[in-house]
Every structure is written in C-alpha cells, then in structure tokens.
Design a protein around this motif. Structure first.
Motif, PDB file in Angstrom:
ATOM      1  N   ASN A  80     -54.227  15.939 -19.141  1.00 45.80           N
ATOM      2  CA  ASN A  80     -52.800  16.196 -19.311  1.00 45.80           C
ATOM      3  C   ASN A  80     -52.547  17.607 -19.831  1.00 45.80           C
ATOM      4  OD1 ASN A  80     -50.067  15.059 -19.150  1.00 45.80           O
ATOM      5  ND2 ASN A  80     -50.031  15.378 -21.358  1.00 45.80           N
ATOM      6  N   ARG A  93     -52.429  19.638 -16.811  1.00 44.74           N
ATOM      7  CA  ARG A  93     -51.196  19.396 -16.062  1.00 44.74           C
ATOM      8  C   ARG A  93     -50.027  20.136 -16.703  1.00 44.74           C
ATOM      9  NH1 ARG A  93     -46.744  16.215 -15.130  1.00 44.74           N
ATOM     10  NH2 ARG A  93     -46.601  15.424 -13.000  1.00 44.74           N
ATOM     11  N   GLU A  94     -49.954  20.121 -18.020  1.00 45.52           N
ATOM     12  CA  GLU A  94     -48.854  20.797 -18.696  1.00 45.52           C
ATOM     13  C   GLU A  94     -48.913  22.308 -18.505  1.00 45.52           C
ATOM     14  OE1 GLU A  94     -46.130  19.408 -19.961  1.00 45.52           O
ATOM     15  OE2 GLU A  94     -47.007  17.585 -19.147  1.00 45.52           O
ATOM     16  N   VAL A  98     -47.385  22.727 -15.119  1.00 45.39           N
ATOM     17  CA  VAL A  98     -45.946  22.490 -15.201  1.00 45.39           C
ATOM     18  C   VAL A  98     -45.249  23.690 -15.830  1.00 45.39           C
ATOM     19  CG1 VAL A  98     -44.158  21.119 -16.350  1.00 45.39           C
ATOM     20  CG2 VAL A  98     -46.054  19.968 -15.199  1.00 45.39           C
ATOM     21  N   THR A 108     -42.494  25.868 -14.048  1.00 49.18           N
ATOM     22  CA  THR A 108     -41.208  26.027 -14.728  1.00 49.18           C
ATOM     23  C   THR A 108     -40.803  27.498 -14.750  1.00 49.18           C
ATOM     24  OG1 THR A 108     -41.577  24.084 -16.123  1.00 49.18           O
ATOM     25  CG2 THR A 108     -39.949  25.672 -16.899  1.00 49.18           C
ATOM     26  N   ARG A 140     -33.501  22.199 -19.419  1.00 49.41           N
ATOM     27  CA  ARG A 140     -33.987  20.829 -19.206  1.00 49.41           C
ATOM     28  C   ARG A 140     -34.082  20.515 -17.721  1.00 49.41           C
ATOM     29  NH1 ARG A 140     -30.811  15.609 -21.465  1.00 49.41           N
ATOM     30  NH2 ARG A 140     -29.421  16.214 -19.760  1.00 49.41           N
ATOM     31  N   THR A 160     -37.159  22.320 -16.235  1.00 53.60           N
ATOM     32  CA  THR A 160     -38.396  21.616 -16.593  1.00 53.60           C
ATOM     33  C   THR A 160     -38.527  20.316 -15.814  1.00 53.60           C
ATOM     34  OG1 THR A 160     -38.323  22.562 -18.825  1.00 53.60           O
ATOM     35  CG2 THR A 160     -39.727  20.650 -18.503  1.00 53.60           C
ATOM     36  N   GLY A 161     -37.421  19.602 -15.636  1.00 53.44           N
ATOM     37  CA  GLY A 161     -37.461  18.361 -14.861  1.00 53.44           C
ATOM     38  C   GLY A 161     -37.844  18.605 -13.415  1.00 53.44           C
ATOM     39  N   GLN A 191     -41.580  19.256 -13.294  1.00 56.46           N
ATOM     40  CA  GLN A 191     -42.342  18.012 -13.421  1.00 56.46           C
ATOM     41  C   GLN A 191     -42.346  17.261 -12.094  1.00 56.46           C
ATOM     42  OE1 GLN A 191     -44.101  16.628 -15.838  1.00 56.46           O
ATOM     43  NE2 GLN A 191     -43.529  17.671 -17.725  1.00 56.46           N
ATOM     44  N   ALA A 192     -41.198  17.190 -11.438  1.00 59.24           N
ATOM     45  CA  ALA A 192     -41.105  16.477 -10.165  1.00 59.24           C
ATOM     46  C   ALA A 192     -41.941  17.159  -9.088  1.00 59.24           C
ATOM     47  CB  ALA A 192     -39.642  16.399  -9.726  1.00 59.24           C
ATOM     48  N   VAL A 204     -44.602  19.158  -9.485  1.00 59.19           N
ATOM     49  CA  VAL A 204     -46.035  19.008  -9.756  1.00 59.19           C
ATOM     50  C   VAL A 204     -46.493  17.589  -9.437  1.00 59.19           C
ATOM     51  CG1 VAL A 204     -47.791  19.012 -11.584  1.00 59.19           C
ATOM     52  CG2 VAL A 204     -46.128  20.881 -11.441  1.00 59.19           C
ATOM     53  N   GLY A 205     -45.685  16.604  -9.807  1.00 58.61           N
ATOM     54  CA  GLY A 205     -46.044  15.223  -9.476  1.00 58.61           C
ATOM     55  C   GLY A 205     -46.163  15.004  -7.977  1.00 58.61           C
TER      56      GLY A 205
END
Length: 212
Positions: free
Chosen positions: A119, A122-123, A126, A130, A149, A152-153, A156-157, A159-160
């Motif tokens: 993780n 991963r961060e 991200v 970002t 926000r 960042t969201g 996250q989406a 990268v996922g």
C-alpha cells in the motif's frame, strides 16, 4: 560471486516462484533450486520466507514507481503526461508479470505486514497521479476548478482501474501494453477533459455531487 549479485539471483527466483505459485504454495526449496543455490544459503542471506517475500515486495515496488516516474517528461501537455505515465505503467507490468502478481495478487491477500508494504507503493503512485491531474487542472484554469479532494479521488479511481486492467492484460493473450494504456486513456481522458473545461457530468435536474 559477490554477495549482492547472489542476492539478486535469489530475489529473481523468489519473485518468479511467488508470482507463479503464490506465497503459501511457494517453497524455499523451489526458490533455492531455481536460483542454483542451497536452501541454507537462501536462509543465510534472506533469513526467512516472510522476510524474503517482504524483500521481493520492496524491490518490485521500487522498480514500478521508478518506471512510472521516469516515463513522464515534465513540460509536456497534460494529456501527454498522463499517456506516458500509463504507457510506462503497463509496459513495466507486462514486462514483469511475476513481479506484478506479487504486488497485486499475493501481497494484498496475505495480511500484514505485506498488505501495508504494497500500500505504501500504491500511495506513491496515487500521489504522483494526483500531481498530474492537478497539473492538468492548472493548465486548463489559471485558478484550478477542481477541489483537492476531487483530484485525489480521481487519482485513486484511475490507479485502481490501471491495476485491474494490468491484471487482465497480463492474463489475456494478444493484449499489448500500448493497447491497455490506450484503453484506459480513452476511458479516462474524455471525462477528465470535460472536468478540466468545467463540464462535469451530473444527473439531469440535480446539482453536482461535489456541491451537495
């Protein structure tokens, strides 16, 4: 043979065995045999199966983050930066399928500390994405229109989606890294471009989610 070279040989073998067999099924005997060394030597250098797995996670994480960061040239237009980052990501995961299996499938499913270790990687990615999306917002607007926000969201989406698509691409014959990158770029950039230009999607007759 120098210790560092011997360790890398053992790590190469461990990544291959862990990636193909899974953490639980992999044995130190298999790893030693593939590396061409004795099992006691593996324990001497890398202490235990858990520590060897952690070392594999650390090495593969560092290599992936470095590949993505190196793939993006500062100063390019926002869409080109995102494209180059995606292409670097999918190229690396395609060229290192066992390493990607260790990070994406194995480390996450065997609890702590392994899930926490991957993780961290991963961060890092991200945070990097970002920054790319934030730069795109600044490019489109002198005063960025997207709240932190939301940026960042979106990262996250993205990268996922890239993680899931890399797993699928590695298991689907004939899917190249460039094709996988183009699939995600086409999927994501149309929406991002609309956001950058002040055209967010919202349900008809309702206010946008971020304004509620």
């Amino acid at each position: 043979m120098p210790r560092a070279v011997r360790e890398q040989q053992m790590m190469d073998a461990a990544v291959r065995i862990f990636g193909q067999r899974g953490f639980r099924a992999a044995s130190m005997d298999e790893i030693a045999e593939l590396a061409g060394v004795s099992k006691p030597l593996v324990y001497l250098y890398l202490n235990s199966k858990d520590e060897l797995f952690s070392a594999c996670i650390a090495r593969e994480s560092k290599a992936l983050v470095a590949a993505v960061q190196a793939g993006v040239q500062p100063g390019l237009p926002a869409d080109r930066q995102l494209w180059e980052g995606l292409r670097a990501f999918f190229t690396h995961t395609a060229e290192n399928p066992d390493g990607w299996a260790v990070l994406y499938r194995q480390a996450r499913t065997h609890g702590e500390p392994f899930a926490g270790e991957v993780n961290v990687m991963r961060e890092e990615i991200v945070a990097f994405v970002t920054g790319l999306i934030g730069a795109a917002a600044r490019e489109a607007h002198h005063d960025p229109a997207l709240p932190d926000r939301d940026v960042t969201g979106l990262a996250q989406a993205l990268v996922g989606a890239a993680e899931a698509l890399a797993g699928w691409a590695n298991e689907t014959p004939g899917v190249s890294a460039k094709e996988a990158a183009a699939t995600l770029m086409n999927f994501s950039w149309a929406g991002l471009e609309n956001l950058m230009n002040g055209r967010p999607w919202q349900p008809q007759g309702q206010s946008s989610p971020s304004s509620r």
